[in-house]
Design a protein around this motif. Structure first.
Motif, PDB file in Angstrom:
ATOM      1  N   ASP A 269      -4.992   9.186   1.889  1.00 37.97           N
ATOM      2  CA  ASP A 269      -6.098   8.529   1.200  1.00 37.97           C
ATOM      3  C   ASP A 269      -6.266   7.082   1.661  1.00 37.97           C
ATOM      4  N   GLY A 270      -7.470   6.567   1.456  1.00 33.93           N
ATOM      5  CA  GLY A 270      -7.742   5.162   1.690  1.00 33.93           C
ATOM      6  C   GLY A 270      -7.772   4.396   0.378  1.00 33.93           C
ATOM      7  N   TRP A 271      -7.677   3.084   0.459  1.00 32.34           N
ATOM      8  CA  TRP A 271      -7.681   2.208  -0.726  1.00 32.34           C
ATOM      9  C   TRP A 271      -8.225   0.853  -0.300  1.00 32.34           C
ATOM     10  N   ILE A 272      -9.032   0.236  -1.149  1.00 28.00           N
ATOM     11  CA  ILE A 272      -9.564  -1.096  -0.865  1.00 28.00           C
ATOM     12  C   ILE A 272      -9.623  -1.888  -2.160  1.00 28.00           C
ATOM     13  N   HIS A 273      -9.287  -3.181  -2.088  1.00 35.06           N
ATOM     14  CA  HIS A 273      -9.241  -4.003  -3.310  1.00 35.06           C
ATOM     15  C   HIS A 273      -9.236  -5.476  -2.897  1.00 35.06           C
ATOM     16  N   GLU A 274      -9.828  -6.317  -3.740  1.00 34.47           N
ATOM     17  CA  GLU A 274      -9.762  -7.756  -3.500  1.00 34.47           C
ATOM     18  C   GLU A 274      -8.528  -8.338  -4.174  1.00 34.47           C
ATOM     19  N   ILE A 275      -7.849  -9.223  -3.454  1.00 28.62           N
ATOM     20  CA  ILE A 275      -6.667  -9.914  -3.960  1.00 28.62           C
ATOM     21  C   ILE A 275      -6.959 -11.411  -3.920  1.00 28.62           C
ATOM     22  N   LYS A 276      -6.851 -12.062  -5.056  1.00 23.17           N
ATOM     23  CA  LYS A 276      -7.202 -13.472  -5.156  1.00 23.17           C
ATOM     24  C   LYS A 276      -6.067 -14.361  -4.640  1.00 23.17           C
ATOM     25  N   ALA A 277      -6.441 -15.546  -4.176  1.00 23.27           N
ATOM     26  CA  ALA A 277      -5.442 -16.513  -3.712  1.00 23.27           C
ATOM     27  C   ALA A 277      -4.408 -16.758  -4.810  1.00 23.27           C
ATOM     28  N   GLY A 278      -3.143 -16.710  -4.442  1.00 26.28           N
ATOM     29  CA  GLY A 278      -2.055 -16.925  -5.393  1.00 26.28           C
ATOM     30  C   GLY A 278      -1.508 -15.650  -6.004  1.00 26.28           C
ATOM     31  N   GLN A 279      -2.291 -14.567  -5.957  1.00 28.33           N
ATOM     32  CA  GLN A 279      -1.795 -13.287  -6.469  1.00 28.33           C
ATOM     33  C   GLN A 279      -0.797 -12.674  -5.484  1.00 28.33           C
ATOM     34  N   THR A 280       0.083 -11.832  -6.008  1.00 31.61           N
ATOM     35  CA  THR A 280       1.093 -11.162  -5.185  1.00 31.61           C
ATOM     36  C   THR A 280       0.821  -9.673  -5.156  1.00 31.61           C
ATOM     37  N   PHE A 281       0.934  -9.112  -3.979  1.00 34.90           N
ATOM     38  CA  PHE A 281       0.548  -7.733  -3.677  1.00 34.90           C
ATOM     39  C   PHE A 281       1.782  -7.013  -3.118  1.00 34.90           C
ATOM     40  N   ARG A 282       2.137  -5.876  -3.717  1.00 32.98           N
ATOM     41  CA  ARG A 282       3.316  -5.114  -3.267  1.00 32.98           C
ATOM     42  C   ARG A 282       2.918  -3.688  -2.895  1.00 32.98           C
ATOM     43  N   ILE A 283       3.452  -3.199  -1.780  1.00 27.49           N
ATOM     44  CA  ILE A 283       3.318  -1.799  -1.393  1.00 27.49           C
ATOM     45  C   ILE A 283       4.703  -1.168  -1.486  1.00 27.49           C
ATOM     46  N   VAL A 284       4.801  -0.079  -2.238  1.00 30.21           N
ATOM     47  CA  VAL A 284       6.082   0.604  -2.451  1.00 30.21           C
ATOM     48  C   VAL A 284       6.062   1.947  -1.730  1.00 30.21           C
ATOM     49  N   ASP A 285       7.033   2.165  -0.876  1.00 32.10           N
ATOM     50  CA  ASP A 285       7.183   3.431  -0.145  1.00 32.10           C
ATOM     51  C   ASP A 285       7.911   4.415  -1.064  1.00 32.10           C
ATOM     52  N   LEU A 286       7.148   5.173  -1.842  1.00 28.45           N
ATOM     53  CA  LEU A 286       7.746   5.979  -2.909  1.00 28.45           C
ATOM     54  C   LEU A 286       8.697   7.057  -2.394  1.00 28.45           C
ATOM     55  N   GLY A 287       8.292   7.776  -1.359  1.00 32.32           N
ATOM     56  CA  GLY A 287       9.115   8.873  -0.867  1.00 32.32           C
ATOM     57  C   GLY A 287      10.048   8.503   0.260  1.00 32.32           C
ATOM     58  N   GLY A 288       9.760   7.385   0.912  1.00 28.00           N
ATOM     59  CA  GLY A 288      10.551   6.974   2.072  1.00 28.00           C
ATOM     60  C   GLY A 288       9.966   7.497   3.368  1.00 28.00           C
ATOM     61  N   ASN A 289      10.117   6.694   4.425  1.00 27.35           N
ATOM     62  CA  ASN A 289       9.685   7.087   5.770  1.00 27.35           C
ATOM     63  C   ASN A 289       8.182   7.344   5.853  1.00 27.35           C
ATOM     64  N   GLN A 290       7.400   6.532   5.140  1.00 23.92           N
ATOM     65  CA  GLN A 290       5.941   6.668   5.154  1.00 23.92           C
ATOM     66  C   GLN A 290       5.325   5.481   5.888  1.00 23.92           C
ATOM     67  N   ALA A 291       4.310   5.713   6.703  1.00 28.04           N
ATOM     68  CA  ALA A 291       3.588   4.636   7.391  1.00 28.04           C
ATOM     69  C   ALA A 291       2.348   4.263   6.586  1.00 28.04           C
ATOM     70  N   VAL A 292       2.143   2.964   6.380  1.00 30.44           N
ATOM     71  CA  VAL A 292       1.012   2.479   5.593  1.00 30.44           C
ATOM     72  C   VAL A 292       0.188   1.527   6.466  1.00 30.44           C
ATOM     73  N   ASP A 293      -0.908   2.042   7.036  1.00 33.44           N
ATOM     74  CA  ASP A 293      -1.783   1.242   7.893  1.00 33.44           C
ATOM     75  C   ASP A 293      -2.617   0.316   7.015  1.00 33.44           C
ATOM     76  N   THR A 294      -2.640  -0.977   7.367  1.00 33.60           N
ATOM     77  CA  THR A 294      -3.258  -1.965   6.482  1.00 33.60           C
ATOM     78  C   THR A 294      -4.058  -3.002   7.265  1.00 33.60           C
ATOM     79  N   LEU A 295      -5.213  -3.360   6.717  1.00 33.84           N
ATOM     80  CA  LEU A 295      -6.084  -4.404   7.257  1.00 33.84           C
ATOM     81  C   LEU A 295      -6.361  -5.439   6.180  1.00 33.84           C
ATOM     82  N   PHE A 296      -6.590  -6.690   6.596  1.00 36.36           N
ATOM     83  CA  PHE A 296      -6.954  -7.757   5.658  1.00 36.36           C
ATOM     84  C   PHE A 296      -8.153  -8.527   6.192  1.00 36.36           C
TER      85      PHE A 296
END
Length: 212
Positions: free
Chosen positions: A21-48
């Motif tokens: 699946d894809g996902w898109i969201h705005e993150i404001k300056a000063g906010q903290t963003f975490r990506i958690v690899d729930l199952g392990g050994n997963q690739a998460v392609d990301t653009l900003f």
């Protein structure tokens, strides 16, 4: 590797992104963003992208040159194509993340694996679906070089890239603080043809905390 002090229950945003699946969201300056690899050994392609002007976006070239390292980890600042700081990696329990492997696409699947792989879902498809709403002011031309969080792409002495088993594990995470208002776009990679997902793509969790 550096662990975070932030608690999941205090997050202002919590979303599970299914494999492919894809996902898109705005993150404001000063906010903290975490990506958690729930199952392990997963690739998460990301653009900003800069939320104020999407022509400013994450630049793999400027980030690599700026930190003099092809891998990302805690302490790395992601630079834009204007060399402005976009995000800083503040915590990382995986160890390193890829900047060179790119996003899988129907075309690359055919070249790397077999012609009959053409119709398999790929990260470029997920990126295009995620940005399809006109409100994001993004088009096909804006899908450029991405980060592959948790992905293991060693560079050989001859300068070649190899796709190897991931070095992440269940519930490893990477955490970034936004230095400007950014739009984050994820393709939770559906790749089945190389070991970047352990041949078994799995969901990831996305958490956001308010400015500290």
């Amino acid at each position: 590797m550096i662990e975070s002090t932030l608690k999941p229950e205090a997050a202002i945003y919590d979303r599970t992104v299914l494999a492919g699946d894809g996902w898109i969201h705005e993150i404001k300056a000063g906010q903290t963003f975490r990506i958690v690899d729930l199952g392990g050994n997963q690739a998460v392609d990301t653009l900003f992208y800069s939320a104020r002007d999407t022509s400013e976006r994450y630049s793999a070239t400027d980030t690599i040159v700026g930190q003099r390292n092809i891998y990302l980890t805690a302490g790395t600042t992601l630079l834009s194509n204007l060399r402005n700081p976009m995000l800083t990696i503040t915590a990382d329990t995986c160890g390193r993340h890829d900047t060179l492997g790119g996003a899988c696409a129907a075309e690359s699947n055919q070249v790397r694996y077999a012609i009959e792989k053409r119709h398999m879902h790929a990260c470029r498809n997920s990126f295009l679906l995620a940005i399809s709403d006109p409100k994001w002011n993004l088009t096909k031309r804006d899908v450029t070089a991405n980060i592959n969080f948790f992905m293991n792409v060693p560079v050989t002495p001859e300068g070649k890239l190899t796709f190897e088993d991931g070095i992440s594990d269940s519930h490893k995470y990477v955490e970034l603080r936004a230095e400007m208002d950014v739009i984050a776009v994820i393709s939770n990679c559906p790749q089945l043809n190389n070991p970047c997902n352990g041949y078994n793509p799995t969901p990831v969790q996305v958490l956001i905390w308010g400015a500290q």
